[in-house]
Design a protein around this motif. Structure first.
Motif, PDB file in Angstrom:
ATOM      1  N   ASP A  15       0.863  -1.179   0.000  1.00 30.78           N
ATOM      2  CA  ASP A  15       0.000   0.000   0.000  1.00 30.78           C
ATOM      3  C   ASP A  15       0.912   1.246   0.000  1.00 30.78           C
ATOM      4  OD1 ASP A  15       1.001   0.172   2.533  1.00 30.78           O
ATOM      5  OD2 ASP A  15      -0.823  -0.524   3.527  1.00 30.78           O
ATOM      6  N   PRO A  16       0.331   2.442  -0.168  1.00 34.03           N
ATOM      7  CA  PRO A  16       1.189   3.638  -0.249  1.00 34.03           C
ATOM      8  C   PRO A  16       2.131   3.791   0.937  1.00 34.03           C
ATOM      9  CG  PRO A  16      -1.049   4.176  -0.883  1.00 34.03           C
ATOM     10  CD  PRO A  16      -1.079   2.763  -0.400  1.00 34.03           C
ATOM     11  N   LEU A  17       1.653   3.417   2.113  1.00 42.56           N
ATOM     12  CA  LEU A  17       2.492   3.516   3.315  1.00 42.56           C
ATOM     13  C   LEU A  17       3.684   2.564   3.206  1.00 42.56           C
ATOM     14  CD1 LEU A  17       2.020   5.184   5.944  1.00 42.56           C
ATOM     15  CD2 LEU A  17       1.369   3.004   6.998  1.00 42.56           C
ATOM     16  N   GLY A  18       3.385   1.338   2.798  1.00 42.77           N
ATOM     17  CA  GLY A  18       4.428   0.329   2.649  1.00 42.77           C
ATOM     18  C   GLY A  18       5.417   0.717   1.571  1.00 42.77           C
ATOM     19  N   ARG A  19       4.907   1.310   0.505  1.00 43.20           N
ATOM     20  CA  ARG A  19       5.763   1.718  -0.605  1.00 43.20           C
ATOM     21  C   ARG A  19       6.732   2.822  -0.159  1.00 43.20           C
ATOM     22  NH1 ARG A  19       2.753   2.464  -6.241  1.00 43.20           N
ATOM     23  NH2 ARG A  19       2.157   0.328  -5.783  1.00 43.20           N
ATOM     24  N   ARG A  20       6.188   3.720   0.620  1.00 46.08           N
ATOM     25  CA  ARG A  20       7.020   4.798   1.151  1.00 46.08           C
ATOM     26  C   ARG A  20       8.107   4.219   2.048  1.00 46.08           C
ATOM     27  NH1 ARG A  20       5.942  10.247   2.332  1.00 46.08           N
ATOM     28  NH2 ARG A  20       7.832  11.147   3.181  1.00 46.08           N
ATOM     29  N   LEU A  21       7.697   3.252   2.870  1.00 45.87           N
ATOM     30  CA  LEU A  21       8.640   2.611   3.795  1.00 45.87           C
ATOM     31  C   LEU A  21       9.787   1.942   3.031  1.00 45.87           C
ATOM     32  CD1 LEU A  21       7.688   0.749   6.949  1.00 45.87           C
ATOM     33  CD2 LEU A  21       9.058  -0.508   5.328  1.00 45.87           C
ATOM     34  N   VAL A  22       9.419   1.267   1.947  1.00 46.57           N
ATOM     35  CA  VAL A  22      10.444   0.566   1.159  1.00 46.57           C
ATOM     36  C   VAL A  22      11.351   1.577   0.452  1.00 46.57           C
ATOM     37  CG1 VAL A  22      10.835  -1.022  -0.762  1.00 46.57           C
ATOM     38  CG2 VAL A  22       9.070  -1.512   0.913  1.00 46.57           C
ATOM     39  N   ARG A  23      10.769   2.629  -0.050  1.00 49.94           N
ATOM     40  CA  ARG A  23      11.588   3.669  -0.684  1.00 49.94           C
ATOM     41  C   ARG A  23      12.616   4.210   0.309  1.00 49.94           C
ATOM     42  NH1 ARG A  23       7.322   7.604  -3.914  1.00 49.94           N
ATOM     43  NH2 ARG A  23       6.764   6.120  -5.522  1.00 49.94           N
ATOM     44  N   ASP A  24      12.147   4.517   1.520  1.00 51.07           N
ATOM     45  CA  ASP A  24      13.061   5.047   2.539  1.00 51.07           C
ATOM     46  C   ASP A  24      14.135   4.034   2.885  1.00 51.07           C
ATOM     47  OD1 ASP A  24      11.574   7.309   2.514  1.00 51.07           O
ATOM     48  OD2 ASP A  24      10.496   6.911   4.389  1.00 51.07           O
ATOM     49  N   LEU A  25      13.720   2.785   2.924  1.00 46.34           N
ATOM     50  CA  LEU A  25      14.654   1.699   3.253  1.00 46.34           C
ATOM     51  C   LEU A  25      15.747   1.582   2.190  1.00 46.34           C
ATOM     52  CD1 LEU A  25      13.974  -0.434   5.643  1.00 46.34           C
ATOM     53  CD2 LEU A  25      13.997  -2.029   3.763  1.00 46.34           C
ATOM     54  N   ILE A  26      15.328   1.677   0.934  1.00 44.99           N
ATOM     55  CA  ILE A  26      16.304   1.585  -0.165  1.00 44.99           C
ATOM     56  C   ILE A  26      17.285   2.754  -0.087  1.00 44.99           C
ATOM     57  CG2 ILE A  26      16.538   1.760  -2.686  1.00 44.99           C
ATOM     58  CD1 ILE A  26      13.983   0.082  -2.923  1.00 44.99           C
ATOM     59  N   LEU A  27      16.746   3.941   0.206  1.00 46.70           N
ATOM     60  CA  LEU A  27      17.624   5.111   0.319  1.00 46.70           C
ATOM     61  C   LEU A  27      18.575   4.970   1.507  1.00 46.70           C
ATOM     62  CD1 LEU A  27      15.038   7.909  -0.568  1.00 46.70           C
ATOM     63  CD2 LEU A  27      17.003   7.191  -1.934  1.00 46.70           C
ATOM     64  N   SER A  28      18.071   4.392   2.609  1.00 47.96           N
ATOM     65  CA  SER A  28      18.945   4.219   3.780  1.00 47.96           C
ATOM     66  C   SER A  28      20.035   3.181   3.492  1.00 47.96           C
ATOM     67  CB  SER A  28      18.131   3.825   5.018  1.00 47.96           C
ATOM     68  OG  SER A  28      17.688   2.501   4.910  1.00 47.96           O
ATOM     69  N   LEU A  29      19.728   2.205   2.632  1.00 44.39           N
ATOM     70  CA  LEU A  29      20.750   1.218   2.252  1.00 44.39           C
ATOM     71  C   LEU A  29      21.864   1.909   1.460  1.00 44.39           C
ATOM     72  CD1 LEU A  29      18.494  -1.800   1.186  1.00 44.39           C
ATOM     73  CD2 LEU A  29      20.074  -1.760   3.110  1.00 44.39           C
ATOM     74  N   LYS A  30      21.461   2.794   0.589  1.00 43.90           N
ATOM     75  CA  LYS A  30      22.464   3.536  -0.196  1.00 43.90           C
ATOM     76  C   LYS A  30      23.334   4.386   0.738  1.00 43.90           C
ATOM     77  CE  LYS A  30      22.927   7.259  -3.539  1.00 43.90           C
ATOM     78  NZ  LYS A  30      24.066   6.816  -4.298  1.00 43.90           N
ATOM     79  N   GLU A  31      22.677   5.029   1.696  1.00 40.98           N
ATOM     80  CA  GLU A  31      23.443   5.848   2.657  1.00 40.98           C
ATOM     81  C   GLU A  31      24.449   5.009   3.430  1.00 40.98           C
ATOM     82  OE1 GLU A  31      20.796   8.012   5.206  1.00 40.98           O
ATOM     83  OE2 GLU A  31      19.849   8.981   3.483  1.00 40.98           O
ATOM     84  N   ALA A  32      24.069   3.750   3.655  1.00 48.51           N
ATOM     85  CA  ALA A  32      24.981   2.847   4.389  1.00 48.51           C
ATOM     86  C   ALA A  32      26.038   2.243   3.466  1.00 48.51           C
ATOM     87  CB  ALA A  32      24.163   1.751   5.062  1.00 48.51           C
ATOM     88  N   GLY A  33      26.076   2.701   2.217  1.00 50.64           N
ATOM     89  CA  GLY A  33      27.121   2.251   1.293  1.00 50.64           C
ATOM     90  C   GLY A  33      26.784   0.976   0.546  1.00 50.64           C
ATOM     91  N   LYS A  34      25.545   0.511   0.642  1.00 49.73           N
ATOM     92  CA  LYS A  34      25.168  -0.725  -0.051  1.00 49.73           C
ATOM     93  C   LYS A  34      24.810  -0.426  -1.516  1.00 49.73           C
ATOM     94  CE  LYS A  34      24.824  -2.468   4.167  1.00 49.73           C
ATOM     95  NZ  LYS A  34      25.946  -3.225   4.725  1.00 49.73           N
ATOM     96  N   THR A  35      24.824  -1.490  -2.294  1.00 50.98           N
ATOM     97  CA  THR A  35      24.376  -1.382  -3.675  1.00 50.98           C
ATOM     98  C   THR A  35      22.974  -2.000  -3.739  1.00 50.98           C
ATOM     99  OG1 THR A  35      26.643  -1.812  -4.338  1.00 50.98           O
ATOM    100  CG2 THR A  35      24.971  -1.930  -6.063  1.00 50.98           C
ATOM    101  N   VAL A  36      22.079  -1.296  -4.369  1.00 51.48           N
ATOM    102  CA  VAL A  36      20.726  -1.839  -4.517  1.00 51.48           C
ATOM    103  C   VAL A  36      20.422  -1.986  -5.997  1.00 51.48           C
ATOM    104  CG1 VAL A  36      18.279  -1.534  -3.989  1.00 51.48           C
ATOM    105  CG2 VAL A  36      19.996  -0.690  -2.388  1.00 51.48           C
ATOM    106  N   PHE A  37      20.067  -3.194  -6.371  1.00 48.44           N
ATOM    107  CA  PHE A  37      19.683  -3.468  -7.760  1.00 48.44           C
ATOM    108  C   PHE A  37      18.226  -3.895  -7.706  1.00 48.44           C
ATOM    109  CE2 PHE A  37      18.939  -6.152 -11.366  1.00 48.44           C
ATOM    110  CZ  PHE A  37      19.782  -5.727 -12.377  1.00 48.44           C
ATOM    111  N   PHE A  38      17.366  -3.093  -8.257  1.00 48.32           N
ATOM    112  CA  PHE A  38      15.966  -3.526  -8.202  1.00 48.32           C
ATOM    113  C   PHE A  38      15.271  -3.420  -9.543  1.00 48.32           C
ATOM    114  CE2 PHE A  38      13.085   0.166  -8.085  1.00 48.32           C
ATOM    115  CZ  PHE A  38      13.976   1.211  -7.882  1.00 48.32           C
TER     116      PHE A  38
END
Lengths: 323, 251
Positions: free
Chosen positions: A177-200
């Protein structure tokens, strides 16, 4: 844990894959053609294409679920056949299904044990991840009672249990749902901040526009383009959106050429104008007594790009528009 | 592999099928108490017969009906993907499934054996350890059924795997019929009959129930041979299953 060998997070070179078809499996259906792709470390890479374009097959080949007919893959600097990279990669499949006889906490504990994590680490990481994906209240509930969105969130949590360097997510926003989507977006951005690579992979263009450093566009099993969104969209300003007030419709009819369309917004008008004719149009508006509130260049969106590049040629391929 | 096995054990003990089968197995063992009333001076034999037969029958049902879904359901439901993306090889996954269900059967057989001993003690018999000479081969036979079920589970759907496994078990139990086929149909070539006879798992090798119930001693050499046969056959089946599973494309 120290990073694995030097090299990009993911490098695919000359990948070909055909699936057997027909009753006797004699026919071959090509799915991927000479597919090459390099994803440097630390970036969010969006793998975009219509349904059936080969996104999921690419991921299945990368993760070793199906074998490539030709081509080579290195992950985190390691050869594809080397098991070491599996300790440093997280993966969320499309439409995940997890054991419904387990609870979310038990499932995370199980997948944590596959990485050889200690009981203490498993417990600590499971608790932290369940909180991160908003499942802490359902942690001890059997998964058979989980909604689709909750399963998707658990899928993301299990992909992160080993604190991976490369996170591969297949349609991570699916079922949220929109809330969950927002949560995942933030999570992906936080992974990038932590230096991870995200391939989606995704077919939801708005997600890619918001999140990605670079994208790869695939159609019919072929990579069309790889690069930053700015490069792909050529920074093209498709038109300028002019917001004007204090002018009547008759005056708008007398404007110089270059106005593509206009729309009344109560007392205001929104005009879509060619960038080259902007100066003349603004002068004419002001001369007619109008007040220009704003003039915003409108860049080509990824969605525009896809409609232009893919839909006309994509016979049998569907492009799903979702927000 | 240990993690996969432990999870398989947890999966099987939470299966409703297992609970139902264990319930009926215990019920059947206890029914020996009632049936002994119908026999004259055969109390102990009847209880042992029924107890060991239930152990074998319900163990086989558990091995088949849980075993056939262990891999195929994972593929059908796609619960396999997130696991195989992790450092869990297909071989470890498959062997984890085998040992997990094997452990469930060990626990089940142990519980039923304990139940059988208790029933015998309750009726005044004093059974010795010789009963285990029948129980151990039953367990080996059940493990072989699991290996067969897993093999079919890696190459086909759960339903078809169940049909194939049951067919193998039935054929293996009546392998003598195959050996004597030439007497009924002499036109069938002998090499075919013998080839089939030796290729099929001979489940009669694991059946020492009658010998034990009638008090014939089972030597350690007998048990050693049965173990050798069972382990070799299981190794072969699991090896083929592993090869099939490793080459299978998980599309």
């Amino acid at each position: 844990m120290a990073a694995l060998d030097q090299g990009p997070a993911l490098a695919i070179s000359g990948l070909d894959k055909q699936y057997p078809a027909g009753l006797l499996h004699r026919a071959r259906v090509p799915v991927l053609h000479d597919l090459s792709l390099v994803v440097p470390r630390g970036e969010i890479f969006g793998y975009l294409g219509p349904n059936g374009s080969g996104k999921t097959t690419t991921l299945k080949v990368v993760l070793g679920f199906v074998a490539a007919d030709r081509g080579s893959i290195t992950i985190l600097g390691r050869a594809h056949s080397d098991r070491a990279w599996r300790y440093r990669v997280g993966y969320l499949p499309e439409h995940p299904y997890f054991y419904d006889y387990l609870t979310a906490r038990e499932y995370l504990d199980y997948v944590g044990s596959l990485f050889g994590l200690s009981r203490h680490d498993r417990r600590e990481r499971a608790g932290r991840l369940l909180e991160k994906v908003g499942l802490q209240r359902s942690a001890d509930q059997a998964l058979r009672r989980f909604s689709k969105g909750m399963v998707q969130r658990l899928g993301i949590a299990q992909a992160l249990i080993n604190d991976p360097e490369l996170v591969i997510l297949d349609e991570p926003m699916s079922g949220l749902d929109p809330l969950g989507r927002r949560l995942v977006r933030d999570l992906i951005l936080s992974l990038k901040e932590a230096g991870k690579t995200v391939f989606f992979s995704t077919h939801i263009l708005s997600d890619a526009e918001v999140l990605c450093d670079r994208v790869g566009l695939i159609r019919g099993g072929r990579i069309l383009e790889v690069g930053g969104l700015d490069e792909i969209l050529s920074l093209d300003v498709s038109h300028v959106e002019v917001l004007v007030t204090g002018i009547d419709e008759a005056a708008l009819d007398r404007l110089p050429p270059g106005v593509r369309s206009r729309r009344s917004l109560g007392e205001r008008w929104r005009l879509d104008a060619d960038e080259t004719a902007l100066g003349r149009i603004v002068s004419a508006l002001e001369a007619a007594g109008g007040r220009v509130i704003s003039a915003n260049p409108v860049r080509q969106s990824l969605e525009d790009y896809f409609f232009k590049e893919m839909v006309p040629a994509g016979e049998g391929e569907r492009w799903t528009l979702e927000e | 592999m240990v993690a996969a096995a432990a999870n398989t054990y947890r999966e099987t003990v939470r299966e409703r099928v297992l609970l139902n089968l264990v319930f009926f197995a215990i019920l059947m063992t206890l029914s020996g108490l009632l049936l002994r009333e119908l026999s004259i001076r055969q109390d102990e034999k009847v209880i042992k017969d029924i107890g060991l037969a239930s152990m074998e029958l319900f163990g086989t049902l558990i091995a088949v009906f849980i075993g056939v879904g262990l891999v195929s359901k994972e593929i059908e439901r796609r619960s396999l993907y997130p696991l195989l993306a992790k450092p869990l090889g297909r071989g470890e996954f498959l062997l984890g499934k085998f040992f997990g269900l094997g452990f469930t059967l060990l626990v089940n057989t142990s519980v039923m054996t304990a139940g059988l001993y208790l029933t015998l003690f309750a009726t005044g018999s004093r059974p010795g350890p010789e009963l285990l000479g029948a129980v151990y081969p039953i367990l080996l036979g059940l493990l072989l059924v699991v290996a067969l079920a897993l093999f079919f589970s890696t190459v086909t759907s759960s339903t078809l795997a169940a049909v194939c496994t049951v067919a193998m078990v039935v054929a293996g139990r009546y392998s003598d019929v195959i050996r004597n086929m030439q007497q009924i149909s002499p036109e069938v070539p002998q090499w075919l009959v013998l080839g089939l006879y030796y290729a099929l798992p001979n489940f009669r090798n694991f059946d020492l129930k009658t010998r034990v119930v009638y008090g014939d001693p089972v030597s350690s050499a007998d048990l050693g041979w049965i173990t050798l046969y069972g382990v070799a056959y299981m190794g072969l089946v699991l090896g083929v299953a592993l090869r099939a599973f490793r080459s299978r494309e998980l599309t």
